[in-house]
Write a protein that holds these residues in place. Sequence first.
Motif, mmCIF file in Angstrom:
data_model
loop_
_atom_site.group_PDB
_atom_site.id
_atom_site.type_symbol
_atom_site.label_atom_id
_atom_site.label_comp_id
_atom_site.label_asym_id
_atom_site.label_seq_id
_atom_site.Cartn_x
_atom_site.Cartn_y
_atom_site.Cartn_z
ATOM 1 N N ALA A 35 0.827 -1.208 0.000
ATOM 2 C CA ALA A 35 0.000 0.000 0.000
ATOM 3 C C ALA A 35 0.859 1.255 0.000
ATOM 4 C CB ALA A 35 -0.934 -0.009 1.216
ATOM 5 N N VAL A 36 2.020 1.190 0.640
ATOM 6 C CA VAL A 36 2.908 2.353 0.662
ATOM 7 C C VAL A 36 3.458 2.635 -0.727
ATOM 8 C CG1 VAL A 36 5.073 3.253 1.586
ATOM 9 C CG2 VAL A 36 3.493 2.016 3.076
ATOM 10 N N ASN A 37 3.715 1.587 -1.496
ATOM 11 C CA ASN A 37 4.401 1.739 -2.786
ATOM 12 C C ASN A 37 3.464 1.698 -3.987
ATOM 13 O OD1 ASN A 37 7.067 1.736 -1.563
ATOM 14 N ND2 ASN A 37 6.764 -0.451 -1.196
ATOM 15 N N ASP A 38 2.246 1.212 -3.819
ATOM 16 C CA ASP A 38 1.348 1.026 -4.962
ATOM 17 C C ASP A 38 0.039 1.786 -4.721
ATOM 18 O OD1 ASP A 38 0.022 0.143 -7.216
ATOM 19 O OD2 ASP A 38 -0.642 -1.721 -6.271
ATOM 20 N N PRO A 39 -0.262 2.802 -5.530
ATOM 21 C CA PRO A 39 -1.505 3.566 -5.322
ATOM 22 C C PRO A 39 -2.760 2.714 -5.422
ATOM 23 C CG PRO A 39 -0.020 4.725 -6.821
ATOM 24 C CD PRO A 39 0.554 3.361 -6.614
ATOM 25 N N TYR A 40 -2.744 1.681 -6.297
ATOM 26 C CA TYR A 40 -3.936 0.849 -6.430
ATOM 27 C C TYR A 40 -4.198 0.071 -5.147
ATOM 28 C CZ TYR A 40 -5.471 1.448 -11.224
ATOM 29 O OH TYR A 40 -6.015 1.957 -12.373
ATOM 30 N N TYR B 187 -3.123 9.568 6.490
ATOM 31 C CA TYR B 187 -2.192 9.934 7.566
ATOM 32 C C TYR B 187 -1.249 8.774 7.883
ATOM 33 C CZ TYR B 187 -0.517 11.678 12.071
ATOM 34 O OH TYR B 187 0.278 12.101 13.103
ATOM 35 N N MET B 188 -1.763 7.554 7.867
ATOM 36 C CA MET B 188 -0.925 6.384 8.132
ATOM 37 C C MET B 188 0.176 6.275 7.090
ATOM 38 S SD MET B 188 -1.944 2.353 8.047
ATOM 39 C CE MET B 188 -2.748 2.282 9.642
ATOM 40 N N LEU B 189 -0.163 6.419 5.822
ATOM 41 C CA LEU B 189 0.851 6.330 4.768
ATOM 42 C C LEU B 189 1.879 7.447 4.902
ATOM 43 C CD1 LEU B 189 -1.366 5.441 1.676
ATOM 44 C CD2 LEU B 189 0.059 3.914 3.029
ATOM 45 N N LYS B 190 1.420 8.628 5.282
ATOM 46 C CA LYS B 190 2.337 9.757 5.462
ATOM 47 C C LYS B 190 3.366 9.460 6.556
ATOM 48 C CE LYS B 190 2.303 14.570 7.040
ATOM 49 N NZ LYS B 190 1.432 15.696 7.480
ATOM 50 N N ILE B 191 2.892 8.933 7.686
ATOM 51 C CA ILE B 191 3.801 8.643 8.810
ATOM 52 C C ILE B 191 4.732 7.493 8.462
ATOM 53 C CG2 ILE B 191 3.910 7.941 11.221
ATOM 54 C CD1 ILE B 191 2.955 10.809 10.738
ATOM 55 N N ILE B 192 4.235 6.487 7.774
ATOM 56 C CA ILE B 192 5.102 5.353 7.395
ATOM 57 C C ILE B 192 6.240 5.848 6.509
ATOM 58 C CG2 ILE B 192 5.195 3.219 6.076
ATOM 59 C CD1 ILE B 192 2.395 2.582 7.076
ATOM 60 N N ASN B 193 5.913 6.727 5.570
ATOM 61 C CA ASN B 193 6.962 7.272 4.704
ATOM 62 C C ASN B 193 7.952 8.107 5.511
ATOM 63 O OD1 ASN B 193 6.436 6.376 1.967
ATOM 64 N ND2 ASN B 193 4.526 7.510 2.103
ATOM 65 N N GLN B 194 7.470 8.844 6.495
ATOM 66 C CA GLN B 194 8.370 9.619 7.339
ATOM 67 C C GLN B 194 9.252 8.721 8.200
ATOM 68 O OE1 GLN B 194 5.989 12.357 9.576
ATOM 69 N NE2 GLN B 194 5.488 13.642 7.795
ATOM 70 N N GLY C 104 10.543 5.939 7.287
ATOM 71 C CA GLY C 104 11.483 5.158 6.489
ATOM 72 C C GLY C 104 10.864 4.470 5.300
ATOM 73 N N GLY C 105 9.523 4.449 5.210
ATOM 74 C CA GLY C 105 8.870 3.892 4.037
ATOM 75 C C GLY C 105 8.665 2.404 4.062
ATOM 76 N N GLU C 106 8.932 1.735 5.195
ATOM 77 C CA GLU C 106 8.743 0.283 5.269
ATOM 78 C C GLU C 106 8.375 -0.106 6.691
ATOM 79 O OE1 GLU C 106 10.997 -3.877 4.007
ATOM 80 O OE2 GLU C 106 12.153 -2.037 4.318
ATOM 81 N N ILE C 107 7.482 -1.089 6.800
ATOM 82 C CA ILE C 107 7.043 -1.607 8.088
ATOM 83 C C ILE C 107 7.575 -3.040 8.228
ATOM 84 C CG2 ILE C 107 5.049 -2.349 9.436
ATOM 85 C CD1 ILE C 107 5.371 0.584 9.527
ATOM 86 N N ILE C 108 8.236 -3.317 9.339
ATOM 87 C CA ILE C 108 8.765 -4.669 9.579
ATOM 88 C C ILE C 108 7.779 -5.482 10.416
ATOM 89 C CG2 ILE C 108 10.710 -5.995 10.467
ATOM 90 C CD1 ILE C 108 11.335 -4.220 8.064
#
Length: 1442
Positions: A925-930, A948-955, A957-961
């Motif tokens: 979801a972070v990397n693919d708009p669809y 807001y969730m996508l915004k914070i994830i990108n802030q 580092g852009g990846e969730i472990i």
Amino acid sequence: MDNFFDRTATVDSGDEEEEEFDEETGEPVDRSRKSKATNGDVDDSSEEEDDDDDEEEARRIREGFIVDDPEEDDEAARERRRERKKRRREEREEDEVLDEEDLDLIGELHPDFDHRQAEKNKFKRLKRGHRDDRSANEVRGVEDIFSDEEEGGEAVAPARGRGAFGQYGDEMDDFIEQDEFPDEEGGQLDDDLGVRAPRRPGFADLQNLRESGLDEADLEDMRGAFGNGDEFGWALEAEAENNEELADPEKPLELKDVFEPSQLIEKMLTDDDNNIRMNDVPERFQLARKPYQDQAELPEEELAEWEAEEAKWVAGMLFPKKKNISPSLRGPFEQAVKTVLRFMNVEDYEPPFIFQNRKDYLIHSEQVPISPNPNNPGAPAYDIKAEKLLSQTDLWDVLEQDLKFRAFSERRRAIRTSVAALKEQISDFSDTVFDDLLPLAAQIDDLQDLQDYLNFQYSGRLKDVAAERAEANGLQKRAGGKRSPWDKVRQGPAYHLVRAFGITADQLAVNVDKSGRRTYTDDTDLRPDDLADTLVRDPDYPTGQSILAAAKAMVVEEIVMSPRLRRYMRQIYYEKLVFDVQRTEKGHKQIDEGHPYYEFKYLRGQKVRTMMLDTPEMFLRMLKAESEGLVEVRVRLQGERKVKEDLQKAIESDSFSEVADAWNELRREVLDTALAHLHKIISKGVKDNVRSECENKLAGYCRDAYTQKLDQAPWKPRGMEAGTLPRVLALSNGGGNRSDAICWAYLEENGRVLENGKFSDLRLPAPGLAESKDVEAFVELVERRKPDVVAVSGWSVETRRLYKDLQDIIEKHTLHGAPWTDDNDQERLDPLEVVIANDEVARLYHTSNRANAEHPGLPPLTRYAIGLAKYLQSPLKEYAALGRDIVSISFDPNQQLVPEDKLLKYLETAMVDMVNLVGVEINDAVNDPYTANLLPYICGLGPRKAAYMLKIINQNGGEIITREELVGDVDQGKRQAVGPKVWTNCSSFLYISYDDNEIGADYLDNTRIHPEDYDIARKMAADALEMDEEDIKAEVDENGNNAVVRKLIKDAEQDKVNDLLLEQYAEQLETKFSQRKRATLETIRAELQNPYEELRRAFESLTTEEIFTMLTGETRDTLADGMIVPCSVKRTFLDHLEVKLDCGIDGDIPDIEYPDEMKNSGLEPRQVWAPHQTIQAKLMFIDRKKLAAKLTLRESELSVPYRRAVDHDIDEWDYEQEARDKKELKKVIDAGTWRAQRVIKHPVFRPFNSSQAEQFLQPHGRGDCVIRPSSNGPDHLAVTWKIHDDMYQHIDVLELSKENEFSVGRILKIGGKYTYSDLDELIALHVKAMAKKVDEMMGDERYQSGSKQQTEQWLTTYTEANPKRSMYAFCLNPKHPGYFYLCFKAGQNAPLSSWPVKVIPNAFELQGHKYPDMRALKNGFKLLFANRGAAGAPGAAVNGRR
């Protein structure tokens, strides 16, 4: 007439061609002003102001360098800002003052400067008549409001005699002078045409009143009443200062300072949106509960009472709808509802979370003893019987009912508060209605009854209470409330007569519903009329009849407002009411047997339950027909006579005397009136409630259909696991026209478009001929790309031919898809599969902005093909990407009857359920708009929280472990993306693909197992591996908390969890932790073996019926055997006729189906029909798979109209009314039966009658027409053309010189005056020419868009404001299409008159005279009026046509 017209022309100046115009406005530029501007005389202070600003800024900066203290004195800074603003304001005010040159230019200093008028008229070719030269800035005195003379008192023109106008003399010259040059001097015309507008907003200039003729005393009185005009100056100054504060450059810039509020709302950037983002409550809950009070604010005791009552209330609403649950389970059902409500209201769990992680509370299980088995002594002594109480859809219904109960509870609380306030104010308050009925209230209707009663009975008291509270809070001064008319009756003598009725409305209700002790009615000693005579009181009640009328109205209102009686009557209505449909006169004409509304045109006796449960769409269509004025949906009470008799017995007295009879007669009269009022109130409420329930039912159907569309996995390649994405080659020929190319696109598994192109022709050649290059290219493409499937679609029947062509190519060239391995590890190759794909999403996608942004260089048809391929790869993502456009897709033929917002809400619940079933890979979801389009539907989230969730994830580092990272990690510096409550809701539906090499990765984060159950899952994994506590501790100490599960996966021992006895786990969890987890344990076991297994159904191919509807746009309702349809002739043969229907399918008419008259006359088909000619034929059979049809042209078949099958009982249809209506229309039908045989080859010909033609033209524009058969005979045609909305003209056309009965006459005559050679010439020179004249008329300044009455009112208002002037205007004549009214009023005291104006080709006709345009018509009218006079002339018809 010389007094009214200028006969001379002004000599034109040769300088006219040199007139200069302003570049921006396009208006002439005054040379004198232009020269001044050019010479630089205009003062400009902008540079000085800028210099001041620069100096001030420079001074401030210098001081900043010099002063040691970095903090500037705030007070001094504010003082400097105020001074600077004050100086700027003074400079602006100085700039606004006009200097002498400006005043000179506008004539302020020289009002009598005559050469200005000469210059103004310099370039006019004709002189104007008299016009005031009053300056727009001058103010008239009171006595000069209606004066046409100048302020100086000297008349510009001498007074004229009456002349030919009789007593209205010189007023008609106003008509003439205003029309000659209507586009010039608009400012002066404004003064002539209506009341003068104020000069500009601001303070009133009361100083001009000194010139009005009022003396000083009158002026003083006026100032005392209205002030001197500057009373609110302080407010305006404060507002100006506030505006300057807002414009302070030192103030931080906010979004609301840059964007419009509507833009902020659209982008969800308002303060409310920010609060929703940051509040740790599911977004959908916040939006739904926004109008209601937060229940957490209630005291504990009240909250517990509220929860218990709500559970009972909601269960009472839902349980009757659960047909599959035994009545004995009512108790467990109510307990399940109560638990769910606690989850929603206390824990803030959304339905998907409850269904996935609390499903055990939705199931009722009990132990059923079983007989011992001697062969198996260790077998359990009981069996578990489980019953599912609540489904996933039921959870959404519980949420909806929770919102309704909140509204109900708050409404009830407000009534209780009002009653408590009344009890405080009224010491002897003894009204028991509220104490009796408030606890019994179960619906909003019950509370509305009590509220109406409260407002009716105690309106004055409530106003006093509100005023006292406002005064106590310091909000306003105490003011006496205005009494209602009913309060006046209560305080007057008429109420004595009301009391004399002997019984109150509430006592009547108690008598009839038997809820208390019966009250017997008492009679007075006097008759009602005699008693009324004794209560006469001037001036309010001068006669006994006025007393009697007031008393009767009061008693009627008391009965109508009685909440107890309303409750009783409403209960009877819901038990015994039925719906009857009564057609209107309009419906009688428009609803024929082929009309979709015919199925209920004569419907009678429909019960509420039937409508709500079985045919909700019919009831909504009935209401839609009612809104269109075609039918009336009436509520009828069965057994009404019995109900009325019971009420009469309850209100009448038992006495036997003349006085008692008179009183009883009056009571019956009042009761009848009250029942009529109650019937209207209850009927409206019943219809509204039934409408709402039917909309909910129909929206539920749409939700189920949407769920079916969403509940399908991607198209599965052979040999692959479910959920694997295919490689797709998609093709489409669009509309299938010969000039249309075949566009194609190839998509990889990841959705990327790797290749696209076009083909011209993919048909295989005849044997012996070489294949086309396109066929070779297609074969090469398939062999190179190896697609898993070929998708084909389009919006015409030609798509099926393309589908067959592709199958033929694949078969001839033995094309295969990708190889796959079967269960025996043998590699297999299957022929490449071709499917006709559902294109409902692709149709919306290919012309959307989204498609244009994603594929800007591709043609729309290629984007359409991409949409098809994407649909095969993931239907869920394609539907989610549509957003609000989802309502454009058809889920039910009647879904347009449901309000869009309600439909969207129901469809959203389906999407939420399915997205949470499938889950979302958060990193995708972070990397693919669809994929990100799915995130708002995750449990607990919404569009705001997801973004807001996508915004914070990108802030971060852009990846969730791990899932835990979503709630933030202070040690690692990761911000919180969601709060704890939202995380609890969403965590199990957001998964992270497991990578064994990733440090910290947890296998359970890749499953549907909720983090709260991770310990249980680890315990089950350890037990499956038969590890003891020491082994577990050692493994965890070495590899972390997820070590046991990781070992289970590494060792591939997942199947061992099937050996675990989950019943023992469930019992221990419930015993030790009071957690019901039996169903959850099953989920854990399944996820340990196959994480996030594809649970959706396999991809569904379209059925034959769905393909037919997609390619033709027709359904079984719109195209069925027996219908008479238009079709176009393709080719004619002696033995058959090939035709094409409008929907595109091919039709065949064998010679045995030719018209009998044609066969008898020996005519050949080519003599009667020509290619592309449109004819009417009747469908005999439709082959929906082959997209072909058989039709007939026989008169015996065409004369029998198509009638839809109507399913109703014998007593539910008004056959007598139907027979009467058919009898009335029989003559028309008999006269017009031949018309079905008349078919003309012309694009605008339709086999319509007049009403059908009008209905057909309704959405079209002015001037559009229909040529149709005429009832005047075979040598006539009728032309219906649209004049205006709901206004059509029917023209009779006589045909002369006809070759035969089927052909069109070579000479077409209209009205004996106009002759045309063919239909196209008739349309262009007659219909279109008249339409242009209508446009010209309706675009004229004298045209009024209202009715004749409104136009005459406008004329009256104008002449009252301008007593010495005359005025006229045009308006439509709706009774005679093609005519306009010319309404005029020659002065204030003149009567209103009107003449008819007829529209004819290229002209207007007035009083027998023809005028080519509006100017000629208006001047002609004035000449006619002048010659004939306003009275006594034959043409001066008043308020009507001649």
